[in-house]
Design an enzyme around this catalytic site. Structure first.
Site, PDB file in Angstrom:
ATOM      1  N   LYS A 185       0.879  -1.285   0.006  1.00 12.19           N
ATOM      2  CA  LYS A 185       0.129   0.100   0.149  1.00 12.19           C
ATOM      3  C   LYS A 185       0.986   1.249   0.115  1.00 12.19           C
ATOM      4  O   LYS A 185       2.102   1.274   0.266  1.00 12.19           O
ATOM      5  CB  LYS A 185      -0.926  -0.064   1.414  1.00 12.19           C
ATOM      6  CG  LYS A 185      -0.211   0.085   2.546  1.00 12.19           C
ATOM      7  CD  LYS A 185      -1.099  -0.067   3.692  1.00 12.19           C
ATOM      8  CE  LYS A 185      -0.120  -0.325   5.011  1.00 12.19           C
ATOM      9  NZ  LYS A 185      -1.019  -0.850   6.273  1.00 12.19           N
ATOM     10  N   TYR A 192      18.216  28.485   8.874  1.00 15.35           N
ATOM     11  CA  TYR A 192      16.934  29.177   9.146  1.00 15.35           C
ATOM     12  C   TYR A 192      16.998  29.166  10.712  1.00 15.35           C
ATOM     13  O   TYR A 192      17.198  27.983  11.328  1.00 15.35           O
ATOM     14  CB  TYR A 192      15.623  28.572   8.849  1.00 15.35           C
ATOM     15  CG  TYR A 192      15.225  28.876   7.383  1.00 15.35           C
ATOM     16  CD1 TYR A 192      15.126  30.176   7.034  1.00 15.35           C
ATOM     17  CD2 TYR A 192      15.175  27.877   6.406  1.00 15.35           C
ATOM     18  CE1 TYR A 192      14.585  30.585   5.684  1.00 15.35           C
ATOM     19  CE2 TYR A 192      14.762  27.971   5.196  1.00 15.35           C
ATOM     20  CZ  TYR A 192      14.477  29.523   4.829  1.00 15.35           C
ATOM     21  OH  TYR A 192      14.220  29.784   3.270  1.00 15.35           O
TER      22      TYR A 192
HETATM   23  C1  LIG Z   1      -0.302  -1.808   6.688  1.00 13.33           C
HETATM   24  C2  LIG Z   1      -0.852  -3.286   7.073  1.00 13.33           C
HETATM   25  C3  LIG Z   1      -0.264  -4.425   7.474  1.00 13.33           C
HETATM   26  C4  LIG Z   1       1.505  -4.376   7.310  1.00 13.33           C
HETATM   27  O1  LIG Z   1       2.056  -3.779   8.351  1.00 13.33           O
HETATM   28  P1  LIG Z   1       3.736  -3.548   8.635  1.00 13.33           P
HETATM   29  O2  LIG Z   1       3.599  -3.031  10.088  1.00 13.33           O
HETATM   30  O3  LIG Z   1       4.019  -2.565   7.788  1.00 13.33           O
HETATM   31  O4  LIG Z   1       4.283  -4.788   8.485  1.00 13.33           O
HETATM   32  C5  LIG Z   1      -0.477  -5.418   7.806  1.00 13.33           C
HETATM   33  N1  LIG Z   1      -1.955  -5.596   7.926  1.00 13.33           N
HETATM   34  C6  LIG Z   1      -2.751  -4.473   7.822  1.00 13.33           C
HETATM   35  C7  LIG Z   1      -4.287  -4.556   7.920  1.00 13.33           C
HETATM   36  C8  LIG Z   1      -2.406  -3.306   7.341  1.00 13.33           C
HETATM   37  O5  LIG Z   1      -3.130  -2.490   7.155  1.00 13.33           O
END
Ligand SMILES: *Cc1c(COP(=O)(O)O)cnc(C)c1O
Length: 363
Positions: free
Chosen positions: A35, A254
């Site tokens: 994702k 800055y």
């Molecule tokens: C993002 C997500 C994962 C992966 O999690 P990580 O901590 O990046 O391994 C697994 N399950 C769900 C439902 C998620 O939304």
């Protein structure tokens, strides 16, 4: 040519980390989570890299799934947040997309729809995070309803740990126990573990795992886990574009929040928060220049950041500076910025050029 800010992405390392996750859970199938543009790494490139290995890909929403399908990815895709509107269901059903079901409105939409193919759904249980999912006491009922729908083929039960990155917390084992107890009478495969679950909680081995962050070579834990060797994937670099010699007391950047305590040499590097390097990085956050560590000084600007070159006399305009990756762990940088590697990776901006490398194209 052009702006030197660059993210070099090692696709072999992604494969290696994926295989490590599988080696820790030999009997589980795996949803490789890609994702948010594969945590900033480019979802199509990462999907192509893992297409022969992963049993499914996890994305947040249908837009992210469409991008993969349009690129020819044929591994099943799971929508981790489910669908938002009933009008997504036609596309979901036609393209064999799997969807999370986390509320009864989605079940109602599945009832009403008239789909060409029944869908595989992942019924979400709320095991204690109070975010998405059915309360455990209603899970069996929801499962029962889904089994009667002509638009539903298979059902997997999914839960999500709230605190698996905290090795001292009792919550993970409590949540695991609750999930197992409440699914005892339901005949469907189970899925709980994200990266932290896979790496630290061996009893969470169920039918499906869902590695995300670990695929990208970053650790979900604040402290190092002995014995687990993740391979860094993204190396973020840019180049020195100006050099200054400062007298004691002269200030940098800055707000002038950093000043030289002795005569020193400062490099200006073409990378800033407009590229995704965090503005919250404090003076002292490590960088890697010509074989040795140094650190940033002063406040991060939008397009630039300054680094200390006092012990790097052989640096010139054009010398490369690494901000995280092969030599500087992203976990070390995230702790200097009071954040987690998730935000650094997903925060990489599109203007940073991505360069993909792979030494062995056939593995
Ligand atoms: C993002 C997500 C994962 C992966 O999690 P990580 O901590 O990046 O391994 C697994 N399950 C769900 C439902 C998620 O939304």
């Amino acid at each position: 040519m052009g702006r030197p800010a660059k993210a070099t992405i090692n696709l072999d390392a992604i494969k290696k980390n994926y295989r490590l996750s599988k080696s820790l859970r030999k009997n589980s199938k795996s949803v490789a989570v890609i994702k948010a543009n594969a945590y900033g790494h480019g979802s199509v490139e990462v999907a192509n890299t893992l297409n022969d290995d992963a049993d499914a890909f996890g994305v947040s929403c249908i837009e992210e799934a469409i991008e993969l399908i349009d690129a020819g990815i044929n591994t099943p895709i799971l929508l981790l947040e489910g669908f938002f509107d009933q009008d997504e269901l036609d596309y979901i059903s036609k393209n064999n997309i799997w969807t999370v079901i986390h509320n009864s409105e989605q079940i109602e939409a599945l009832k009403r729809a008239n789909l060409s193919h029944p869908c595989k759904v992942w019924l979400k249980a709320d095991i204690g995070m109070n975010r998405l999912g059915f309360p455990l006491k209603n899970l069996e009922q929801a499962h029962c309803t889904l089994t009667t729908l002509k638009n539903v083929s298979d059902i997997v039960l999914i839960g999500h740990f709230s605190s698996a990155d905290n090795l001292d917390s009792r919550m993970t084992l409590d949540q695991l126990k609750k999930f197992i107890t409440h699914t005892e009478n339901i005949n469907s495969p189970l899925s709980l573990a994200n990266s932290a679950g896979i790496l630290a909680w061996p009893n969470s081995e169920l039918d499906w795992i869902r590695p995300g962050l670990m695929l990208y070579g970053a650790s979900p834990f604040e402290k190092e886990m002995p014995g687990i060797q993740l391979t860094p994937v993204m190396t973020l670099t840019s180049e020195i574009i100006a050099i200054r010699n400062l007298n004691p007391g002269e200030r940098v950047g800055y707000g002038g929040i950093w000043s030289a305590s002795s005569p020193c040499r400062i490099g200006v590097v073409a990378l800033g928060y407009g590229d995704g390097y965090p503005r919250g990085a404090v003076s002292g956050t490590p960088v890697f220049i010509q074989g040795r560590r140094s650190s940033i000084v002063g406040r991060v600007s939008m397009d630039m950041v300054m680094v200390d070159l006092s012990n790097h006399q052989n640096t010139y305009i054009g010398s490369e500076v690494e901000f995280w990756g092969e030599h500087i762990s992203i976990n070390e940088v995230s702790s200097c910025c009071n954040t987690v590697p998730y935000t650094l990776l997903t925060g990489l901006m599109p203007r940073v050029n991505k360069k993909y490398i792979s030494t062995n194209k056939n593995t």
